[in-house]
Design a protein around this motif. Sequence first.
Motif, mmCIF file in Angstrom:
data_model
loop_
_atom_site.group_PDB
_atom_site.id
_atom_site.type_symbol
_atom_site.label_atom_id
_atom_site.label_comp_id
_atom_site.label_asym_id
_atom_site.label_seq_id
_atom_site.Cartn_x
_atom_site.Cartn_y
_atom_site.Cartn_z
ATOM 1 N N LEU A 292 20.763 70.229 45.375
ATOM 2 C CA LEU A 292 21.690 69.583 44.459
ATOM 3 C C LEU A 292 21.658 68.052 44.567
ATOM 4 N N PRO A 293 21.955 67.505 45.743
ATOM 5 C CA PRO A 293 21.913 66.041 45.849
ATOM 6 C C PRO A 293 20.521 65.496 45.555
ATOM 7 N N ILE A 294 19.510 66.239 45.943
ATOM 8 C CA ILE A 294 18.150 65.756 45.695
ATOM 9 C C ILE A 294 17.892 65.655 44.198
ATOM 10 N N ALA A 295 18.334 66.648 43.456
ATOM 11 C CA ALA A 295 18.132 66.611 42.002
ATOM 12 C C ALA A 295 18.863 65.423 41.394
ATOM 13 N N ALA A 296 20.109 65.207 41.859
ATOM 14 C CA ALA A 296 20.880 64.076 41.331
ATOM 15 C C ALA A 296 20.169 62.770 41.637
ATOM 16 N N PHE A 297 19.620 62.721 42.821
ATOM 17 C CA PHE A 297 18.939 61.502 43.252
ATOM 18 C C PHE A 297 17.696 61.248 42.421
ATOM 19 N N VAL A 298 16.939 62.306 42.175
ATOM 20 C CA VAL A 298 15.734 62.157 41.370
ATOM 21 C C VAL A 298 16.092 61.674 39.970
ATOM 22 N N ALA A 299 17.173 62.242 39.433
ATOM 23 C CA ALA A 299 17.628 61.814 38.107
ATOM 24 C C ALA A 299 17.934 60.320 38.116
ATOM 25 N N LEU A 300 18.604 59.886 39.184
ATOM 26 C CA LEU A 300 18.931 58.471 39.315
ATOM 27 C C LEU A 300 17.659 57.635 39.327
ATOM 28 N N ALA A 301 16.680 58.075 40.110
ATOM 29 C CA ALA A 301 15.442 57.317 40.218
ATOM 30 C C ALA A 301 14.764 57.185 38.864
ATOM 31 N N VAL B 51 16.223 57.289 35.898
ATOM 32 C CA VAL B 51 17.006 56.352 35.076
ATOM 33 C C VAL B 51 16.673 54.910 35.468
ATOM 34 N N VAL B 52 16.642 54.672 36.764
ATOM 35 C CA VAL B 52 16.351 53.321 37.255
ATOM 36 C C VAL B 52 14.996 52.828 36.758
ATOM 37 N N ALA B 53 14.018 53.740 36.807
ATOM 38 C CA ALA B 53 12.669 53.325 36.421
ATOM 39 C C ALA B 53 12.587 52.981 34.949
ATOM 40 N N VAL B 54 13.423 53.643 34.185
ATOM 41 C CA VAL B 54 13.270 53.549 32.735
ATOM 42 C C VAL B 54 14.127 52.458 32.100
ATOM 43 N N VAL B 55 15.247 52.143 32.718
ATOM 44 C CA VAL B 55 16.204 51.193 32.134
ATOM 45 C C VAL B 55 15.635 49.849 31.660
ATOM 46 N N PRO B 56 14.771 49.186 32.434
ATOM 47 C CA PRO B 56 14.301 47.855 31.994
ATOM 48 C C PRO B 56 13.657 47.836 30.629
ATOM 49 N N SER B 57 13.122 48.984 30.201
ATOM 50 C CA SER B 57 12.505 48.996 28.876
ATOM 51 C C SER B 57 13.543 48.918 27.767
ATOM 52 N N VAL C 145 14.207 49.174 46.972
ATOM 53 C CA VAL C 145 14.793 49.057 48.307
ATOM 54 C C VAL C 145 16.110 49.815 48.377
ATOM 55 N N ALA C 146 16.909 49.728 47.309
ATOM 56 C CA ALA C 146 18.210 50.410 47.304
ATOM 57 C C ALA C 146 18.029 51.922 47.403
ATOM 58 N N LEU C 147 17.080 52.449 46.635
ATOM 59 C CA LEU C 147 16.870 53.896 46.649
ATOM 60 C C LEU C 147 16.376 54.350 48.018
ATOM 61 N N LEU D 130 12.074 41.444 40.064
ATOM 62 C CA LEU D 130 13.235 41.440 40.942
ATOM 63 C C LEU D 130 13.975 42.772 40.862
ATOM 64 N N TYR D 131 14.152 43.234 39.633
ATOM 65 C CA TYR D 131 14.861 44.496 39.387
ATOM 66 C C TYR D 131 14.195 45.634 40.149
ATOM 67 N N TYR D 132 12.880 45.766 39.959
ATOM 68 C CA TYR D 132 12.183 46.880 40.602
ATOM 69 C C TYR D 132 12.198 46.755 42.119
#
Lengths: 328, 294, 412
Positions: free
Chosen positions: A8-17, A19-25, A177-179, A170-172
């Motif tokens: 469960l937490p792993i899935a949530a975390f992957v989802a977060l990752a 989202v993070v990767a995609v947002v700058p676009s 590092v945060a992840l 900078l964002y990436y």
Amino acid sequence: MRLDRSALPIAAFVALAVVVAVVPSFVSAFRAQQLAYVAIYLIALIGLNILTGYTGQISLGHGAFMAVGGYTTAILMADHGVKDIWTIPIAALLTGTVGFLFGLPALRLSGLYLALATFAIAVSTPAVIKRFEDFTGGGSGINLFGIPELTASLTPVTVLGKELAFNDWLYYLCWSVALVGYVLAWLLLRGRTGLALRAVRDSETAAQSSGVSLPKYKTLAFGVSAAYAGVAGSLFAIATTFVNPDTFPISLSILLLVGVVVGGLGSLAGLIAGAVFIQFLPDWSQRVSNSPGAPSVVSGVLLIALMYVLPTGVSGLVGRIRLLTRRG
Amino acid sequence: MADFMQQVVAGLASGSIYASLALALVLIHRATGVINFAQGEMATLSTYIAWTLTTNHGWGYWPAFVFTLIVSFLGGAAIHQGVIRPNEKGSVLRVVIVTIGLLLAINGLVTLIWSGEVRAVKSPFPTRTVDVGGVAISIQDIGTIGVVVATVVVLWFLLQYTKLGLAMRAAATNPGEARLVGVRVTWMLSLGWGLAAVLGAISGMLAAPSVFLDPNLMAALLIYAFAAAVLGGIDSPVGAVVGGLTLGVGLNLLGTYVDFVGADLRLPGALLVILVVLLVRPSGVFGRREVRRV
Amino acid sequence: MLRKLALALTALVTTTALAATAAPAGPSLAGGDPGVTATSILLGTTSPLSGTASAYASVARGADAYFKYVNAKGGVNGRTITDTIVDDAYNPQLTVQATRKLVEQDKVFAIFNALGTEQNDAVRDYLNANKVPQLFAASGATKFGTEAAKYPYTIGFQPSYQAEGWVLGKYLARTQGSARVAVLFQNDDYGKDLLNGLKRGIVRSNVKVVAAEPYEATAVDVQSQVAKLKASKATVFAIFATPKFAIQAYFQAGKLGWKPKLTLNNAVSSASNIMAVAAANGPALANGTVSIVFLKDPTDPKWKTDAAMKLYRQVMKQFAPGANADDVYHVYGMAAAWTAVEALKKAGKDLTREGLVKVVSNMSFSNNPFLLPGIALKTGPGDHFPIEQMLLQRWNKGSWKSFGGLWGYRGT
């Protein structure tokens, strides 16, 4: 059974990752930079959460740890030609050690006294930095903009085939590092360590009588949380391209504690909310009114109101919603 | 020798100002168990109220003084009832955050209403100086020390020898049991906040004539006051005064005669005092040790 | 189980959505520089609206009032000027973030009148690298005028602190024979610059600095320093401080029974705020204080019938209601705004950043109504200090009186 609970937490975390990767676009380069600062605060909050949320020790001095990390990075980059990324683990190690060393005498303090002691350290940090001018550049600080050790401040850099200007790079950097930092914290806290830390928070005497070594876990918590703050400080210096004693004022330490409480101790979503709060609070208060003094009033009132409405922070609210939806 | 004594005298003068705010901090902690980060700002607000009454509305000094004390008392109690009480049952952390919120809000409010300009505040004492063997001693400073000492005496008397003081102490240390014997705990806590606000107002009005009034009057002072309170014992009014005077003189002498300390390390010096005392003897010079029951 | 996942995801998406709310792109002419359209010019200013330096927020406010006045009269070359003021609480890290926001999100044409030495320093490299004009930085730090070759986009405004200190030093050298000077100075670039200037001014004379005591901006009071300075038996007391501490210095000197001749730097010579308070608390000392001045002080009776000051009061009343028009920092802001307007006019209808920088790097205006008569705004190759002239003034019984001729300073 165990696999199931971790999934469960792993899935949530992957989802977060993802989202993070995609947002700058989808957002402007400037937004990306603001979100990078959110990641920086998140790292500091993860650390502070380990200290305050897990062992219950209140720190009003994590801005000082950020200063240690920030200055380590600045001095290494400007005076010793170390590339920005490589200064980060050095800053983590150095600040972690400092935190651990502070944790030793701090064992004798608790609650409000510890808050006061850490407050004292944070307030004196700018003055101490100024005192050691030759080393720290004193009041004028250290400028990092444009030096070769700082990636992409003048020309874009190519990473994994993609060309990144400063803001996106900078964002990436900050979010990666945060992840990573979050994963490390999660691993640290899930087993016996987490249990021991929580036992210390709930009742020191009980923990002790159950065989939990107080000194070991309390100083560990200090060292680890300081290391996180050091990393945050390091990235902070890189992001701001400038450090000086006034870039780490007491208000930073206060904001970090506020972030952890507003976000709510314990959940990742809460910590992210706390980081967003810290980053955007000055913006929001200024939108209400720009008259001298008004932003401060707005911030203060907002804080008091939040403690009233969301006493357990945003993550507490999330928890409450969960309870409600479960019943329904 | 005269120069040395002058530094000592200057130190006593500064120290008495630290002591006056430290008294407010001590009272709040003693009566309610809280460290109020907004104590300084509340004192600043009180001082502005006194200033605006005498300057913009033509009130006399003493009427304005008394009115300000009353308003401060009511304000302090109101803050306790409205802002602090809802958070008392929660963690210590919540109360800390709320007092920080107060700090921000009051500081901003003062700037918003009165702007950042520096103002002069009248002193009840004449500003004449007396020359004693080459050392200039100001009547105002003597007056300030006198008021601080008088306040400590009154406070000590109140806490130790009156029923009200007993009730306040009981409400702070043992609220559950105090309720059982009929003490109205919440009222006692509000009373504590009100009295502390009064002490803060007195502190501001003592400090402002020589330090001058602006929104940041108490920001720097707060740290020194914390240092004084911790040094003397955060539960001891007498300790606050002794701590304040010692700190004032000590920092002055250090700053003047020890080159390494100089001007820039005075503040860290005060903070080092906080740290060392908290580590070596957390209850301070005059305080009592805290025993934790299992 | 799914719920927890959904919850975390929702929280994340909501947060990023909140943060990613589209910020309106700043205005710009097709193919032209950002911040300029056919009908508008957008400027950006960082100012300490909150925090310990909020007294200086009046600088931005005065400038803003003047721009509104100019807009009411038709603007510059048909364009209205908007100055976005952002609070940086005097914290350089916030200045960096605010400046980036102004440049990258609001897309301003130029950064104007940003207040603070460290604050301008923190963004100088960034602005020059991105070719954004750093116009009339509100700081007297010498570096903003001297490093013109390296930072072509950066222009100062007020006389440098070193120049001020130098003029005061030269005055002492010429009139005080072999005086012994004691200096109280703020322990940062501001105070140190002034002290260095003073020392330069008295070189090759019989005047000596016998004691110099620093104080931190975080100090409660300067009693100890003043006592130490008195012990040096100096006959002149130079105060290079910020308002609160300057007033305290007067008060403490009076208390100690010390009666030196006094000099003050300009930033704290404001008549209404500082001198009035200082004089009330130490009248014997205040009379005879010498300072330098380059702006018209609104409380100086000399300018009561002056057309420019009448305009100033009118503009303040109309476009900054509620502000204290006696506060001279407003005049500073207005003087800077006047210069900006003249420079924009000269840069022409075809307005570009390059064009503006060219104008302000080679300007020569001698009729700024808010500056003292005779003071010119002049810049040239290698010289990015617009104002290098000032007058000496002496305080006597409630007001300043300027004396002597204009002093000039060729800075290096």
